[in-house]
Design a protein around this motif. Structure first.
Motif, mmCIF file in Angstrom:
data_model
loop_
_atom_site.group_PDB
_atom_site.id
_atom_site.type_symbol
_atom_site.label_atom_id
_atom_site.label_comp_id
_atom_site.label_asym_id
_atom_site.label_seq_id
_atom_site.Cartn_x
_atom_site.Cartn_y
_atom_site.Cartn_z
ATOM 1 N N VAL A 129 9.170 26.664 0.191
ATOM 2 C CA VAL A 129 8.910 27.453 -1.399
ATOM 3 C C VAL A 129 8.266 29.196 -0.962
ATOM 4 O O VAL A 129 6.985 28.364 0.120
ATOM 5 N N ASP A 130 7.571 29.934 -1.654
ATOM 6 C CA ASP A 130 7.047 30.627 -1.284
ATOM 7 C C ASP A 130 5.316 30.303 -1.534
ATOM 8 O O ASP A 130 4.407 30.221 -1.044
ATOM 9 N N ALA A 131 5.078 29.641 -2.686
ATOM 10 C CA ALA A 131 4.243 29.107 -3.658
ATOM 11 C C ALA A 131 3.991 27.977 -2.808
ATOM 12 O O ALA A 131 4.503 27.319 -2.343
ATOM 13 N N ASP A 132 3.210 27.607 -3.221
ATOM 14 C CA ASP A 132 2.112 26.301 -2.926
ATOM 15 C C ASP A 132 1.300 24.786 -4.020
ATOM 16 O O ASP A 132 0.228 25.273 -3.755
ATOM 17 N N PRO A 133 2.937 24.047 -4.835
ATOM 18 C CA PRO A 133 2.859 23.413 -5.807
ATOM 19 C C PRO A 133 2.432 22.351 -5.432
ATOM 20 O O PRO A 133 2.975 21.033 -6.339
ATOM 21 N N THR A 134 2.237 21.991 -4.332
ATOM 22 C CA THR A 134 2.412 20.458 -3.601
ATOM 23 C C THR A 134 1.110 19.629 -4.500
ATOM 24 O O THR A 134 1.843 18.745 -4.740
ATOM 25 N N SER A 135 0.180 20.468 -5.070
ATOM 26 C CA SER A 135 -1.190 19.354 -5.755
ATOM 27 C C SER A 135 -0.928 19.394 -6.832
ATOM 28 O O SER A 135 -1.086 17.642 -7.595
ATOM 29 N N ILE A 136 -0.005 19.763 -7.447
ATOM 30 C CA ILE A 136 0.299 20.435 -8.725
ATOM 31 C C ILE A 136 1.327 18.694 -9.067
ATOM 32 O O ILE A 136 1.767 17.394 -9.627
ATOM 33 N N ALA A 137 2.002 18.247 -7.900
ATOM 34 C CA ALA A 137 3.551 17.867 -7.717
ATOM 35 C C ALA A 137 2.855 15.876 -7.459
ATOM 36 O O ALA A 137 3.110 15.394 -8.486
ATOM 37 N N ALA A 192 10.869 22.200 -9.829
ATOM 38 C CA ALA A 192 12.085 21.591 -9.807
ATOM 39 C C ALA A 192 12.972 21.634 -8.137
ATOM 40 O O ALA A 192 13.790 20.862 -7.661
ATOM 41 N N LYS A 193 12.937 23.175 -7.354
ATOM 42 C CA LYS A 193 13.897 22.661 -6.664
ATOM 43 C C LYS A 193 12.640 22.980 -5.377
ATOM 44 O O LYS A 193 11.558 24.268 -5.555
ATOM 45 N N GLY A 194 13.226 23.005 -4.547
ATOM 46 C CA GLY A 194 12.490 23.053 -2.587
ATOM 47 C C GLY A 194 11.202 22.822 -2.177
ATOM 48 O O GLY A 194 10.682 22.838 -1.259
ATOM 49 N N VAL A 195 10.774 21.716 -3.618
ATOM 50 C CA VAL A 195 9.566 20.997 -3.372
ATOM 51 C C VAL A 195 10.298 19.506 -3.349
ATOM 52 O O VAL A 195 10.939 18.620 -4.026
ATOM 53 N N ARG A 196 9.858 18.829 -1.785
ATOM 54 C CA ARG A 196 10.598 17.873 -1.330
ATOM 55 C C ARG A 196 9.471 16.892 -0.981
ATOM 56 O O ARG A 196 7.647 17.185 -1.096
ATOM 57 N N PHE A 197 9.666 15.281 -2.104
ATOM 58 C CA PHE A 197 8.619 13.862 -2.370
ATOM 59 C C PHE A 197 8.808 13.462 -1.687
ATOM 60 O O PHE A 197 9.988 13.246 -1.831
ATOM 61 N N HIS A 198 8.010 12.465 -1.259
ATOM 62 C CA HIS A 198 8.461 10.952 -0.068
ATOM 63 C C HIS A 198 7.319 10.467 -1.218
ATOM 64 O O HIS A 198 6.017 10.439 -1.408
ATOM 65 N N VAL A 199 7.745 9.075 -0.942
ATOM 66 C CA VAL A 199 7.270 7.938 -1.280
ATOM 67 C C VAL A 199 6.909 6.663 -0.391
ATOM 68 O O VAL A 199 7.782 6.620 -0.563
ATOM 69 N N SER A 230 0.875 -1.555 0.206
ATOM 70 C CA SER A 230 -0.029 -0.492 0.305
ATOM 71 C C SER A 230 0.927 1.606 0.162
ATOM 72 O O SER A 230 1.495 1.325 0.918
ATOM 73 N N THR A 231 0.823 1.924 -0.719
ATOM 74 C CA THR A 231 1.844 2.817 -1.115
ATOM 75 C C THR A 231 1.025 4.849 -1.113
ATOM 76 O O THR A 231 0.570 4.716 -1.996
ATOM 77 N N VAL A 232 2.351 5.353 0.090
ATOM 78 C CA VAL A 232 0.994 7.009 -0.215
ATOM 79 C C VAL A 232 2.343 7.484 -0.733
ATOM 80 O O VAL A 232 3.053 7.380 -0.659
ATOM 81 N N PHE A 233 2.065 8.907 -0.603
ATOM 82 C CA PHE A 233 3.323 10.201 -1.441
ATOM 83 C C PHE A 233 2.475 11.380 -0.915
ATOM 84 O O PHE A 233 1.007 10.944 -0.985
ATOM 85 N N TRP A 234 3.047 11.982 -0.961
ATOM 86 C CA TRP A 234 2.823 13.190 -0.472
ATOM 87 C C TRP A 234 3.905 14.126 -1.240
ATOM 88 O O TRP A 234 5.445 13.496 -0.561
ATOM 89 N N ALA A 235 4.171 15.477 -0.971
ATOM 90 C CA ALA A 235 4.693 16.414 -1.717
ATOM 91 C C ALA A 235 5.198 17.402 -0.386
ATOM 92 O O ALA A 235 4.081 17.887 0.235
ATOM 93 N N ASP A 236 5.981 18.118 0.440
ATOM 94 C CA ASP A 236 6.305 19.050 0.926
ATOM 95 C C ASP A 236 6.810 20.531 0.568
ATOM 96 O O ASP A 236 7.945 20.165 0.100
ATOM 97 N N ALA A 237 6.252 21.774 0.243
ATOM 98 C CA ALA A 237 6.380 22.414 -0.209
ATOM 99 C C ALA A 237 6.643 23.810 0.976
ATOM 100 O O ALA A 237 6.419 25.249 0.210
ATOM 101 N N SER A 238 7.125 23.766 1.952
ATOM 102 C CA SER A 238 7.297 24.564 3.154
ATOM 103 C C SER A 238 8.308 25.191 3.095
ATOM 104 O O SER A 238 8.382 25.804 3.888
#
Length: 421
Positions: free
Chosen positions: A278-286, A327-334, A268-276
């Motif tokens: 950066v100024d904008a919040d592109p987590t949903s796009i990632a 590209a920069k500052g958005v950490r991604f987790h799987v 069971s694989t979960v994933f999430w982005a962390d854009a804390s």
């Protein structure tokens, strides 16, 4: 950053958006609401709050005082809600000792509410003190509510959606109950705070193949696993607040219909982005882009927007050139979790910048390019996984091949490039 620390950070962000319950509460499926008059009598038939999901009815998810694991023989009740075996002493299962469960429910609330002066809490206590299991049949309550979770509400507040556990007096009392007791303190391995240690961590639910009641990532219940006379959670000190946060975030990601979950084999694989950072919040796009990599592009406007991003990546364009915020500052987790009796195994864990993940996807797509291209366009990753599944399995279905024969290692290698390519 560790798995648990990353999940705690994810919880903090979701809590700011009111997407997860506060500390001491959990999101549970509730089947019926029992309406009460202020004198503690029933105000009519219970209200069915379930909704159709696919071919079955599912309870409405409500934030209630936190549930917990109930191992052992001695029954332990939840506060101000529970399934009908506890809350009413009624069950459809003959082998379930509903009488002892209801007694535990009654004793818990008789102690906790004996000094309560709130009208809702007083009505609730009067109801359960006067209730007899045979009243269920006498009042003509529906059999379909047996063994489902129920909550209680004053009839005067039912239409406003305020249940008894939502009342300020109930929340205040629950906070005091959580703080009571002789609790050992230690430096939390996640937060670094000197705080009460969670001896048992909340259950992680909805992992495919695991126990329905939930399972654990952190658990000590054998002497062979303990050291220096530490018992249970003292062997890996995580504060109660941090233990609640990481399990609440993970349960949110794992729940039915979650957009942050996919199934890869038995993982069971979960994933999430962390854009804390950066100024904008592109987590949903990632997150949408990752989901599209695996499942393919949907026909919605958002899906087409994500599809355009993936098309540019596959065409060799650098993510920082057309989407520098991603590209920069958005950490991604799987995180991939597999069942192992009452515990969960971490099958794989990836944490990296989304830009690096996108570059790995571009390299993979380039490696798999053929000319002329497939009629259906670039296949999603699940199709590659389906081709690695054992197709001699009975009732083989390529659409669900990733659930028939586990192959998460190939998928993980694609993302992390751990295969050495």
């Amino acid at each position: 950053m560790s798995v648990l620390a990353s999940l705690v950070r994810a919880y903090d962000r979701m809590a700011d958006r009111h997407e997860v319950p506060p500390f001491g509460y959990s999101s549970e499926e509730i089947g019926f609401v029992i309406s009460l008059n202020e004198d503690g009598t029933s105000a009519g038939l219970p209200i069915d709050v379930r909704a159709t999901a696919g071919k079955r009815l599912r309870g409405r998810r409500l934030s209630v005082p936190a549930s917990f694991k109930r191992p052992g023989i001695t029954p332990r009740a939840f506060f101000l809600w529970d399934n009908t075996a506890f809350a009413l002493g009624v069950s459809a299962k003959e082998g379930k000792d509903a009488a002892s469960r209801f007694q535990a429910f009654l004793e818990l609330h008789a102690r906790a509410l004996r000094d309560a002066d709130d009208p809702g809490l007083k009505a609730f206590l009067r109801f359960i003190e006067a209730w007899r299991p045979e009243d269920f049949l006498r009042l003509g309550w529906p059999d379909e509510m047996k063994d489902l979770n129920v909550v209680f509400a004053l009839n005067s507040e039912r239409l406003s959606g305020i249940n008894i556990h939502d009342r300020p007096a109930a929340r205040s009392l629950w906070a005091r109950l959580l703080a009571d007791g002789d609790k050992s303190k230690a430096v939390c391995m996640i937060s670094g705070d000197d705080a009460p240690v969670a001896r048992l961590h909340p259950a992680i639910k909805s992992v495919w193949g695991a126990q329905i009641a939930g399972a654990s990532i952190v658990s000590f219940n054998l002497e062979a696993s303990e050291s220096y006379c530490h018992v249970q959670g003292d062997n890996a000190p995580v504060s109660e607040a941090a233990a609640f946060a990481y399990t609440a975030a993970l349960n949110k990601f794992l729940e039915t219909g979650s957009r942050n979950r996919i199934q890869i084999g038995d993982a069971s694989t979960v994933f999430w982005a962390d854009a804390s950072c950066v100024d904008a919040d592109p987590t949903s796009i990632a997150e949408d882009a990752f989901l599209a990599m695996f499942n393919g592009i949907d026909e919605s406007a958002d899906g087409q927007k994500v599809g355009a991003i993936l098309a540019k990546i596959r065409n060799g364009e650098r993510l920082e050139d057309f989407a520098p915020g991603l590209a920069k500052g958005v950490r991604f987790h799987v995180l991939g979790l597999a069942p192992n009796a009452a515990r969960l195994s971490v099958r794989f864990w990836l944490e990296d910048e989304f830009g690096r993940l996108a570059e790995n996807y571009r390299r993979f797509a380039d490696d798999m390019t053929i000319e002329p291209p497939p009629r259906g366009g670039n296949p999603p990753l699940w199709r590659f996984l389906a081709e690695t599944a054992c197709q001699s399995a009975p009732n083989f279905d390529p659409q669900s091949a990733c659930k028939i024969d586990p192959c998460p290692a190939r998928f993980f290698a694609c993302l992390a490039r751990s295969c050495g390519a």
